[in-house]
Design a protein around this motif. Structure first.
Motif, PDB file in Angstrom:
ATOM      1  N   GLN A 137       0.788  -1.235   0.000  1.00 30.05           N
ATOM      2  CA  GLN A 137       0.000   0.000   0.000  1.00 30.05           C
ATOM      3  C   GLN A 137       0.823   1.291   0.000  1.00 30.05           C
ATOM      4  O   GLN A 137       0.541   2.189  -0.815  1.00 30.05           O
ATOM      5  N   PRO A 138       1.859   1.442   0.845  1.00 29.21           N
ATOM      6  CA  PRO A 138       2.617   2.708   0.813  1.00 29.21           C
ATOM      7  C   PRO A 138       3.279   2.972  -0.535  1.00 29.21           C
ATOM      8  O   PRO A 138       3.287   4.112  -1.015  1.00 29.21           O
ATOM      9  N   VAL A 139       3.814   1.913  -1.150  1.00 30.91           N
ATOM     10  CA  VAL A 139       4.486   2.067  -2.444  1.00 30.91           C
ATOM     11  C   VAL A 139       3.466   2.357  -3.539  1.00 30.91           C
ATOM     12  O   VAL A 139       3.618   3.286  -4.340  1.00 30.91           O
ATOM     13  N   GLY A 140       2.407   1.545  -3.579  1.00 29.71           N
ATOM     14  CA  GLY A 140       1.386   1.719  -4.611  1.00 29.71           C
ATOM     15  C   GLY A 140       0.700   3.058  -4.526  1.00 29.71           C
ATOM     16  O   GLY A 140       0.411   3.700  -5.542  1.00 29.71           O
ATOM     17  N   LYS A 141       0.427   3.519  -3.292  1.00 36.73           N
ATOM     18  CA  LYS A 141      -0.217   4.819  -3.109  1.00 36.73           C
ATOM     19  C   LYS A 141       0.653   5.944  -3.636  1.00 36.73           C
ATOM     20  O   LYS A 141       0.162   6.888  -4.277  1.00 36.73           O
ATOM     21  N   ALA A 142       1.959   5.847  -3.416  1.00 42.11           N
ATOM     22  CA  ALA A 142       2.886   6.879  -3.906  1.00 42.11           C
ATOM     23  C   ALA A 142       2.940   6.883  -5.432  1.00 42.11           C
ATOM     24  O   ALA A 142       2.936   7.949  -6.063  1.00 42.11           O
ATOM     25  N   VAL A 143       2.955   5.693  -6.035  1.00 41.58           N
ATOM     26  CA  VAL A 143       3.044   5.596  -7.501  1.00 41.58           C
ATOM     27  C   VAL A 143       1.767   6.101  -8.158  1.00 41.58           C
ATOM     28  O   VAL A 143       1.804   6.896  -9.101  1.00 41.58           O
ATOM     29  N   THR A 144       0.610   5.637  -7.667  1.00 46.55           N
ATOM     30  CA  THR A 144      -0.656   6.071  -8.290  1.00 46.55           C
ATOM     31  C   THR A 144      -0.911   7.557  -8.046  1.00 46.55           C
ATOM     32  O   THR A 144      -1.450   8.241  -8.912  1.00 46.55           O
ATOM     33  N   GLY A 145      -0.508   8.054  -6.865  1.00 42.75           N
ATOM     34  CA  GLY A 145      -0.685   9.483  -6.594  1.00 42.75           C
ATOM     35  C   GLY A 145       0.113  10.344  -7.545  1.00 42.75           C
ATOM     36  O   GLY A 145      -0.410  11.291  -8.144  1.00 42.75           O
ATOM     37  N   ALA A 146       1.400   9.995  -7.717  1.00 45.47           N
ATOM     38  CA  ALA A 146       2.254  10.763  -8.633  1.00 45.47           C
ATOM     39  C   ALA A 146       1.762  10.634 -10.066  1.00 45.47           C
ATOM     40  O   ALA A 146       1.738  11.614 -10.822  1.00 45.47           O
ATOM     41  N   SER A 147       1.359   9.434 -10.458  1.00 45.82           N
ATOM     42  CA  SER A 147       0.888   9.209 -11.833  1.00 45.82           C
ATOM     43  C   SER A 147      -0.405   9.971 -12.101  1.00 45.82           C
ATOM     44  O   SER A 147      -0.627  10.463 -13.215  1.00 45.82           O
ATOM     45  N   THR A 148      -1.267  10.063 -11.094  1.00 46.55           N
ATOM     46  CA  THR A 148      -2.517  10.811 -11.251  1.00 46.55           C
ATOM     47  C   THR A 148      -2.243  12.298 -11.450  1.00 46.55           C
ATOM     48  O   THR A 148      -2.876  12.955 -12.288  1.00 46.55           O
TER      49      THR A 148
END
Length: 387
Positions: A137-148
Protein backbone atom coordinates in the motif's frame (compact mmCIF):
# COMPACT_ATOMS: atom_id res chain seq x y z
CA UNK A 1 11.35 25.32 -30.39
CA UNK A 2 7.84 26.82 -30.25
CA UNK A 3 5.70 26.62 -27.10
CA UNK A 4 3.36 24.08 -28.68
CA UNK A 5 6.26 21.82 -29.66
CA UNK A 6 7.58 22.02 -26.10
CA UNK A 7 4.14 21.05 -24.75
CA UNK A 8 4.07 18.16 -27.23
CA UNK A 9 7.41 16.87 -25.94
CA UNK A 10 6.21 17.14 -22.32
CA UNK A 11 2.95 15.36 -23.22
CA UNK A 12 4.87 12.62 -25.03
CA UNK A 13 7.46 11.79 -22.39
CA UNK A 14 5.08 12.02 -19.46
CA UNK A 15 2.76 9.67 -21.34
CA UNK A 16 5.53 7.15 -21.94
CA UNK A 17 6.52 7.32 -18.26
CA UNK A 18 3.03 6.76 -16.82
CA UNK A 19 1.14 5.05 -19.65
CA UNK A 20 1.00 1.61 -18.03
CA UNK A 21 -0.23 3.02 -14.71
CA UNK A 22 -2.95 5.08 -16.42
CA UNK A 23 -4.01 2.03 -18.45
CA UNK A 24 -4.39 -0.12 -15.31
CA UNK A 25 -6.21 2.59 -13.34
CA UNK A 26 -8.57 3.35 -16.24
CA UNK A 27 -9.43 -0.29 -16.90
CA UNK A 28 -9.93 -1.23 -13.24
CA UNK A 29 -11.96 1.95 -12.73
CA UNK A 30 -14.29 0.98 -15.58
CA UNK A 31 -14.80 -2.50 -14.14
CA UNK A 32 -15.47 -1.11 -10.66
CA UNK A 33 -18.22 1.23 -11.90
CA UNK A 34 -20.84 -1.50 -11.58
CA UNK A 35 -19.44 -3.16 -8.46
CA UNK A 36 -22.66 -2.91 -6.35
CA UNK A 37 -24.84 -4.68 -8.92
CA UNK A 38 -22.25 -7.25 -10.03
CA UNK A 39 -21.26 -8.10 -6.46
CA UNK A 40 -24.86 -8.75 -5.49
CA UNK A 41 -25.72 -10.92 -8.49
CA UNK A 42 -22.43 -12.47 -9.61
CA UNK A 43 -19.50 -12.47 -7.19
CA UNK A 44 -21.44 -12.42 -3.89
CA UNK A 45 -24.81 -14.18 -4.42
CA UNK A 46 -24.99 -14.85 -0.65
CA UNK A 47 -25.72 -11.12 -0.25
CA UNK A 48 -29.35 -11.78 -1.27
CA UNK A 49 -31.90 -12.91 1.32
CA UNK A 50 -35.65 -13.45 1.20
CA UNK A 51 -37.71 -10.67 2.74
CA UNK A 52 -39.64 -11.73 5.84
CA UNK A 53 -42.47 -10.06 7.72
CA UNK A 54 -40.56 -9.74 10.97
CA UNK A 55 -37.96 -7.53 12.59
CA UNK A 56 -34.20 -7.96 12.27
CA UNK A 57 -32.33 -9.56 15.13
CA UNK A 58 -30.67 -7.00 17.48
CA UNK A 59 -27.43 -5.39 16.32
CA UNK A 60 -25.62 -6.65 19.42
CA UNK A 61 -26.63 -10.20 18.42
CA UNK A 62 -25.28 -9.66 14.90
CA UNK A 63 -22.00 -8.56 16.47
CA UNK A 64 -21.87 -11.56 18.82
CA UNK A 65 -22.56 -14.11 16.07
CA UNK A 66 -19.94 -12.60 13.77
CA UNK A 67 -17.30 -12.50 16.54
CA UNK A 68 -17.77 -16.23 17.09
CA UNK A 69 -16.77 -16.88 13.45
CA UNK A 70 -13.43 -15.08 13.81
CA UNK A 71 -12.12 -15.65 17.35
CA UNK A 72 -9.55 -13.10 18.48
CA UNK A 73 -10.66 -10.44 15.98
CA UNK A 74 -12.83 -7.42 16.77
CA UNK A 75 -15.54 -6.23 14.34
CA UNK A 76 -15.06 -2.71 13.00
CA UNK A 77 -18.44 -1.98 11.43
CA UNK A 78 -21.83 -3.47 10.56
CA UNK A 79 -23.56 -2.73 7.25
CA UNK A 80 -27.35 -3.06 7.16
CA UNK A 81 -28.62 -2.40 3.64
CA UNK A 82 -32.29 -3.39 3.47
CA UNK A 83 -34.86 -6.15 3.84
CA UNK A 84 -33.52 -8.27 0.94
CA UNK A 85 -29.79 -7.89 1.60
CA UNK A 86 -27.58 -9.79 4.01
CA UNK A 87 -26.02 -7.92 6.91
CA UNK A 88 -22.25 -7.55 6.55
CA UNK A 89 -20.09 -7.50 9.67
CA UNK A 90 -16.60 -6.31 8.72
CA UNK A 91 -13.30 -6.98 10.48
CA UNK A 92 -10.24 -5.00 9.40
CA UNK A 93 -6.89 -4.05 10.86
CA UNK A 94 -3.19 -3.58 10.21
CA UNK A 95 -1.58 -5.84 12.84
CA UNK A 96 0.23 -8.17 12.68
CA UNK A 97 -0.32 -7.49 8.97
CA UNK A 98 -3.19 -5.82 7.04
CA UNK A 99 -6.34 -7.98 6.98
CA UNK A 100 -9.97 -7.62 5.92
CA UNK A 101 -12.67 -10.20 6.67
CA UNK A 102 -16.45 -10.13 6.44
CA UNK A 103 -19.19 -12.26 7.95
CA UNK A 104 -22.50 -12.24 6.04
CA UNK A 105 -25.63 -12.89 8.11
CA UNK A 106 -29.32 -13.39 7.49
CA UNK A 107 -30.71 -10.32 9.31
CA UNK A 108 -33.92 -12.14 10.32
CA UNK A 109 -32.45 -15.37 11.75
CA UNK A 110 -28.76 -14.64 12.35
CA UNK A 111 -27.76 -17.55 10.10
CA UNK A 112 -24.15 -17.26 8.91
CA UNK A 113 -24.31 -17.21 5.11
CA UNK A 114 -20.60 -16.74 4.42
CA UNK A 115 -17.34 -15.90 6.16
CA UNK A 116 -14.79 -14.55 3.73
CA UNK A 117 -11.32 -13.09 3.47
CA UNK A 118 -12.23 -9.96 1.50
CA UNK A 119 -8.72 -9.56 0.11
CA UNK A 120 -9.48 -12.59 -2.09
CA UNK A 121 -12.78 -11.14 -3.38
CA UNK A 122 -12.74 -10.14 -7.08
CA UNK A 123 -13.82 -6.52 -6.73
CA UNK A 124 -11.51 -5.96 -3.75
CA UNK A 125 -8.70 -7.22 -6.03
CA UNK A 126 -9.84 -4.79 -8.72
CA UNK A 127 -9.95 -1.94 -6.20
CA UNK A 128 -6.46 -2.76 -4.93
CA UNK A 129 -5.22 -2.60 -8.52
CA UNK A 130 -6.95 0.72 -9.08
CA UNK A 131 -5.61 2.32 -5.91
CA UNK A 132 -2.25 0.57 -5.36
CA UNK A 133 -1.41 -1.40 -8.57
CA UNK A 134 -1.37 -4.56 -6.39
CA UNK A 135 1.81 -3.28 -4.74
CA UNK A 136 2.33 -2.83 -0.99
CA UNK A 137 0.00 0.00 0.00
CA UNK A 138 2.62 2.71 0.81
CA UNK A 139 4.49 2.07 -2.44
CA UNK A 140 1.39 1.72 -4.61
CA UNK A 141 -0.22 4.82 -3.11
CA UNK A 142 2.89 6.88 -3.91
CA UNK A 143 3.04 5.60 -7.50
CA UNK A 144 -0.66 6.07 -8.29
CA UNK A 145 -0.69 9.48 -6.59
CA UNK A 146 2.25 10.76 -8.63
CA UNK A 147 0.89 9.21 -11.83
CA UNK A 148 -2.52 10.81 -11.25
CA UNK A 149 -0.91 14.22 -10.88
CA UNK A 150 1.08 13.65 -14.07
CA UNK A 151 -2.08 12.51 -15.86
CA UNK A 152 -3.75 15.79 -14.91
CA UNK A 153 -0.87 17.66 -16.61
CA UNK A 154 -1.26 15.40 -19.66
CA UNK A 155 -5.01 16.02 -19.92
CA UNK A 156 -4.52 19.80 -19.79
CA UNK A 157 -1.63 19.67 -22.27
CA UNK A 158 -3.72 17.40 -24.50
CA UNK A 159 -6.47 20.02 -24.68
CA UNK A 160 -3.87 22.63 -25.68
CA UNK A 161 -2.43 20.37 -28.37
CA UNK A 162 -5.89 19.50 -29.69
CA UNK A 163 -6.97 23.13 -30.02
CA UNK A 164 -7.20 23.85 -33.77
CA UNK A 165 -5.17 26.70 -35.22
CA UNK A 166 -7.89 27.93 -37.55
CA UNK A 167 -11.56 27.46 -38.48
CA UNK A 168 -10.70 25.13 -41.36
CA UNK A 169 -9.20 22.54 -39.00
CA UNK A 170 -11.81 23.00 -36.29
CA UNK A 171 -14.53 21.07 -38.09
CA UNK A 172 -12.40 17.94 -38.54
CA UNK A 173 -11.17 18.12 -34.95
CA UNK A 174 -14.59 17.28 -33.50
CA UNK A 175 -15.24 13.96 -35.19
CA UNK A 176 -13.52 10.68 -35.97
CA UNK A 177 -12.98 9.80 -39.61
CA UNK A 178 -13.97 6.13 -39.43
CA UNK A 179 -13.17 5.43 -43.10
CA UNK A 180 -9.57 6.64 -42.76
CA UNK A 181 -6.47 4.46 -42.74
CA UNK A 182 -5.66 2.58 -39.51
CA UNK A 183 -2.94 5.08 -38.70
CA UNK A 184 -5.23 8.10 -39.16
CA UNK A 185 -8.08 6.36 -37.35
CA UNK A 186 -5.83 5.72 -34.36
CA UNK A 187 -4.80 9.39 -34.39
CA UNK A 188 -8.46 10.50 -34.40
CA UNK A 189 -9.38 8.08 -31.60
CA UNK A 190 -6.60 9.52 -29.44
CA UNK A 191 -7.27 13.18 -30.18
CA UNK A 192 -11.03 13.40 -30.64
CA UNK A 193 -12.10 10.95 -27.92
CA UNK A 194 -9.39 12.34 -25.65
CA UNK A 195 -10.75 15.85 -26.10
CA UNK A 196 -14.34 14.91 -25.30
CA UNK A 197 -13.51 12.99 -22.10
CA UNK A 198 -10.92 15.52 -20.90
CA UNK A 199 -13.53 17.78 -19.34
CA UNK A 200 -14.88 14.93 -17.22
CA UNK A 201 -11.45 13.45 -16.55
CA UNK A 202 -10.28 16.68 -14.92
CA UNK A 203 -12.93 16.27 -12.18
CA UNK A 204 -12.28 12.52 -11.96
CA UNK A 205 -8.56 13.08 -11.48
CA UNK A 206 -8.95 15.87 -8.91
CA UNK A 207 -11.39 13.80 -6.84
CA UNK A 208 -9.09 10.77 -7.18
CA UNK A 209 -6.21 12.71 -5.67
CA UNK A 210 -8.11 12.77 -2.34
CA UNK A 211 -6.93 9.23 -1.59
CA UNK A 212 -3.27 10.11 -2.13
CA UNK A 213 -2.87 13.67 -0.90
CA UNK A 214 -4.52 15.29 2.11
CA UNK A 215 -3.84 18.76 0.68
CA UNK A 216 -6.50 18.25 -2.00
CA UNK A 217 -9.36 18.07 0.53
CA UNK A 218 -7.81 20.94 2.49
CA UNK A 219 -7.66 23.01 -0.70
CA UNK A 220 -11.30 22.18 -1.49
CA UNK A 221 -12.41 23.23 1.98
CA UNK A 222 -10.33 26.41 1.76
CA UNK A 223 -11.83 27.32 -1.63
CA UNK A 224 -15.48 26.74 -0.65
CA UNK A 225 -15.17 28.29 2.81
CA UNK A 226 -13.49 31.46 1.63
CA UNK A 227 -10.05 30.75 3.08
CA UNK A 228 -10.82 28.80 6.27
CA UNK A 229 -8.78 25.81 7.48
CA UNK A 230 -10.37 22.39 7.22
CA UNK A 231 -11.22 21.04 10.70
CA UNK A 232 -10.35 17.54 11.85
CA UNK A 233 -13.02 14.86 11.63
CA UNK A 234 -14.97 14.63 14.90
CA UNK A 235 -13.86 12.02 17.42
CA UNK A 236 -16.04 12.51 20.52
CA UNK A 237 -15.25 10.46 23.62
CA UNK A 238 -17.42 8.11 25.66
CA UNK A 239 -17.62 8.28 29.48
CA UNK A 240 -17.81 5.02 31.39
CA UNK A 241 -20.87 5.15 33.70
CA UNK A 242 -20.89 4.08 37.33
CA UNK A 243 -23.90 1.79 36.77
CA UNK A 244 -24.31 -0.26 33.60
CA UNK A 245 -27.65 -0.32 31.74
CA UNK A 246 -29.61 -3.56 31.45
CA UNK A 247 -29.91 -3.63 27.64
CA UNK A 248 -26.86 -3.34 25.35
CA UNK A 249 -26.08 0.27 24.41
CA UNK A 250 -25.57 -0.76 20.79
CA UNK A 251 -29.19 -1.88 20.52
CA UNK A 252 -30.50 1.27 22.18
CA UNK A 253 -28.40 3.40 19.84
CA UNK A 254 -29.66 1.60 16.75
CA UNK A 255 -33.27 1.86 17.93
CA UNK A 256 -32.84 5.63 18.27
CA UNK A 257 -31.41 5.95 14.76
CA UNK A 258 -34.04 3.78 13.06
CA UNK A 259 -36.78 5.72 14.86
CA UNK A 260 -35.30 9.03 13.72
CA UNK A 261 -34.72 7.83 10.14
CA UNK A 262 -37.48 5.29 9.32
CA UNK A 263 -37.12 5.83 5.55
CA UNK A 264 -33.34 5.29 5.41
CA UNK A 265 -32.13 2.95 2.67
CA UNK A 266 -29.33 1.58 4.83
CA UNK A 267 -27.17 2.01 7.92
CA UNK A 268 -23.53 1.70 8.83
CA UNK A 269 -22.67 1.08 12.49
CA UNK A 270 -19.03 1.77 13.36
CA UNK A 271 -17.98 -0.26 16.39
CA UNK A 272 -15.69 1.58 18.84
CA UNK A 273 -12.20 0.09 18.94
CA UNK A 274 -11.18 1.58 22.30
CA UNK A 275 -12.87 2.05 25.69
CA UNK A 276 -13.17 5.80 25.15
CA UNK A 277 -14.28 5.91 21.49
CA UNK A 278 -17.84 6.66 20.43
CA UNK A 279 -20.27 4.66 18.32
CA UNK A 280 -20.77 6.24 14.89
CA UNK A 281 -23.94 5.43 12.96
CA UNK A 282 -24.50 6.58 9.38
CA UNK A 283 -28.03 6.66 7.98
CA UNK A 284 -28.15 6.67 4.17
CA UNK A 285 -31.25 8.11 2.46
CA UNK A 286 -30.15 6.64 -0.89
CA UNK A 287 -28.61 3.21 -1.41
CA UNK A 288 -26.48 4.34 -4.37
CA UNK A 289 -24.84 7.50 -2.97
CA UNK A 290 -23.00 8.40 0.21
CA UNK A 291 -22.72 12.19 0.42
CA UNK A 292 -26.20 12.77 1.92
CA UNK A 293 -25.61 10.45 4.88
CA UNK A 294 -26.47 11.64 8.38
CA UNK A 295 -23.54 10.92 10.70
CA UNK A 296 -24.54 10.47 14.34
CA UNK A 297 -22.22 9.98 17.32
CA UNK A 298 -23.17 8.19 20.54
CA UNK A 299 -21.63 7.39 23.89
CA UNK A 300 -20.91 3.65 23.79
CA UNK A 301 -22.06 3.22 27.42
CA UNK A 302 -25.04 5.53 27.92
CA UNK A 303 -26.25 5.56 24.27
CA UNK A 304 -26.60 9.34 24.54
CA UNK A 305 -26.11 11.24 21.30
CA UNK A 306 -23.02 13.45 21.24
CA UNK A 307 -23.48 16.66 19.20
CA UNK A 308 -20.73 17.68 16.76
CA UNK A 309 -20.12 20.91 14.85
CA UNK A 310 -18.83 19.34 11.63
CA UNK A 311 -19.51 16.21 9.59
CA UNK A 312 -22.67 15.38 11.46
CA UNK A 313 -26.20 15.61 10.08
CA UNK A 314 -26.43 16.48 6.39
CA UNK A 315 -29.04 19.20 6.92
CA UNK A 316 -26.51 21.12 9.00
CA UNK A 317 -23.69 20.83 6.45
CA UNK A 318 -22.42 24.01 4.77
CA UNK A 319 -21.03 24.36 1.25
CA UNK A 320 -17.46 23.36 2.11
CA UNK A 321 -18.57 20.25 3.97
CA UNK A 322 -20.90 19.22 1.13
CA UNK A 323 -18.03 19.61 -1.35
CA UNK A 324 -15.90 17.24 0.76
CA UNK A 325 -18.78 14.77 1.15
CA UNK A 326 -19.49 14.66 -2.60
CA UNK A 327 -15.95 13.68 -3.53
CA UNK A 328 -16.48 9.90 -3.82
CA UNK A 329 -19.85 10.15 -5.57
CA UNK A 330 -18.39 12.58 -8.12
CA UNK A 331 -15.38 10.32 -8.66
CA UNK A 332 -17.48 7.26 -9.53
CA UNK A 333 -20.26 9.19 -11.31
CA UNK A 334 -22.92 8.18 -8.77
CA UNK A 335 -23.70 11.85 -8.14
CA UNK A 336 -25.71 11.71 -11.39
CA UNK A 337 -27.32 8.34 -10.69
CA UNK A 338 -27.10 5.34 -13.03
CA UNK A 339 -26.55 7.53 -16.14
CA UNK A 340 -23.56 9.09 -14.38
CA UNK A 341 -22.02 5.70 -13.61
CA UNK A 342 -22.58 4.53 -17.20
CA UNK A 343 -20.91 7.71 -18.45
CA UNK A 344 -17.99 7.17 -16.06
CA UNK A 345 -17.65 3.61 -17.35
CA UNK A 346 -17.05 4.85 -20.90
CA UNK A 347 -14.85 7.72 -19.72
CA UNK A 348 -12.66 5.24 -17.82
CA UNK A 349 -12.41 2.94 -20.84
CA UNK A 350 -11.37 5.83 -23.08
CA UNK A 351 -8.86 6.97 -20.44
CA UNK A 352 -7.38 3.45 -20.48
CA UNK A 353 -7.17 3.56 -24.29
CA UNK A 354 -5.29 6.88 -24.46
CA UNK A 355 -1.87 5.44 -23.49
CA UNK A 356 -2.36 2.68 -26.08
CA UNK A 357 -3.33 4.95 -28.97
CA UNK A 358 -0.74 7.52 -27.90
CA UNK A 359 2.00 4.89 -27.87
CA UNK A 360 0.98 3.75 -31.35
CA UNK A 361 1.23 7.34 -32.64
CA UNK A 362 4.73 7.69 -31.14
CA UNK A 363 5.85 4.29 -32.44
CA UNK A 364 4.55 5.06 -35.92
CA UNK A 365 6.59 8.25 -36.05
CA UNK A 366 9.71 6.39 -34.96
CA UNK A 367 9.24 3.80 -37.66
CA UNK A 368 8.59 6.36 -40.34
CA UNK A 369 11.12 5.90 -43.12
CA UNK A 370 13.58 8.66 -43.61
CA UNK A 371 13.79 10.07 -47.17
CA UNK A 372 16.52 8.43 -49.24
CA UNK A 373 19.73 10.42 -49.28
CA UNK A 374 20.82 11.85 -52.62
CA UNK A 375 23.90 10.14 -54.11
CA UNK A 376 27.06 12.18 -53.75
CA UNK A 377 28.96 12.52 -57.02
CA UNK A 378 32.70 12.68 -56.49
CA UNK A 379 34.36 15.60 -58.16
CA UNK A 380 37.27 14.84 -60.43
CA UNK A 381 40.53 16.35 -59.47
CA UNK A 382 41.57 19.11 -61.81
CA UNK A 383 44.66 18.22 -63.73
CA UNK A 384 47.45 20.73 -63.72
CA UNK A 385 48.19 22.04 -67.21
CA UNK A 386 51.77 22.94 -68.13
CA UNK A 387 52.28 26.67 -68.55
Amino acid sequence: MTLKKLILQIHLWLGLATGLVVFIMGLTGAIYCFQPELSRWVTQPYMRVEKQEKAFIPVSEMKRIAEAQLPGKKPTRILIKGPETAVTVQFSGKKPKPFSYAVFLNPYTGEVLKTRDMNTEFFRWILNGHMYLWLPQPVGKAVTGASTLIFLVMVISGIILWWPRNKARRKSSYKVKWSASPKRLNYDLHNVFGFYVSWILIFTIITGLYWSYEWTSKATYWAFSGGETKPKFPAPKSDRPAVAEASPALDRIFDKVTTAFPQAAGFQVNIPQTDSASVIVRAYPDKNTFYQADNLYFDQYSAAEIPVKWYGRYAQADAEEKAIRMNYDIHVGAIAGLPGRILMFFVSLIAASLPVTGFYIWWGKRKKKKPAAKPIVAKKKMELQPV
